[in-house]
Design an enzyme around this catalytic site. Sequence first.
Site, PDB file in Angstrom:
ATOM      1  CG  HIS A   1      -0.184   0.076   2.525  1.00 41.86           C
ATOM      2  ND1 HIS A   1       0.192   1.255   3.111  1.00 41.86           N
ATOM      3  CD2 HIS A   1       0.257  -0.919   3.333  1.00 41.86           C
ATOM      4  CE1 HIS A   1       0.830   1.011   4.237  1.00 41.86           C
ATOM      5  NE2 HIS A   1       0.889  -0.302   4.400  1.00 41.86           N
TER       6      HIS A   1
ATOM      7  CG  HIS B   1      12.879  -4.862 -13.640  1.00 41.02           C
ATOM      8  ND1 HIS B   1      13.850  -5.671 -14.178  1.00 41.02           N
ATOM      9  CD2 HIS B   1      11.862  -5.701 -13.304  1.00 41.02           C
ATOM     10  CE1 HIS B   1      13.457  -6.931 -14.146  1.00 41.02           C
ATOM     11  NE2 HIS B   1      12.246  -6.972 -13.621  1.00 41.02           N
TER      12      HIS B   1
END
Length: 210
Positions: free
Chosen positions: A143, A152
């Site tokens: 979150h 990446h």
Amino acid sequence: MKLIVLCAGGHARVIIEALLSRGIRPAAVVDRDAARLGEAVGGIRITGSDDDVNKMAAEQVELANGLGNRASRTDSGLSGRRALFDRFAGLDYRFPVITHVSAVIASDAQLGAGAQVMAGAVIQPAARIGRNALVNTRAVVEHDCIVGNHAHIAPGAVLCGGVSIGESVHVGAGAVVLVGVKVGAGAVVAAGAVVKKDVAAGGFAGNALG
């Protein structure tokens, strides 16, 4: 509208599989290596080069970035992937968001143009994933995390709540970035590292790369 995969490497096969999981079959793969013309990647034929894409009207095709990266202690290895995206995005070609059907993505997560979320990855509430960013197989973005453009997050990596990942950062396979840590643009986090404090732009965290 046709969808074309750019670059016929290993990551292209993963992208094709993600698309097929959604019932989307790419029209073609293109690659700058002319010797590969006619080969198949993930069951999709290589039909030409990047230059052949330039001959197509931008409003008639969509593109998927199939170029991966290889990081080192001093370089995230993402400049080529970024340049490929920027080249075509700058010509108004569209890169759709690509998500494997098995990925779990919160209803309020935000994914930028060309973001890719691979099999088994989890994106939790209020997370923001940048343009052309890659959240790879079974990676977890918790979150309120921010993943910058062109970054990446490698297979199995975990970003705990509120983590901020800058542009073109490579977070290696199985790495864990702890709550609230900030990783600056272009930095590299080694595979398996546990990152407890902020990493400067262009910096390195971990003892080895895997």
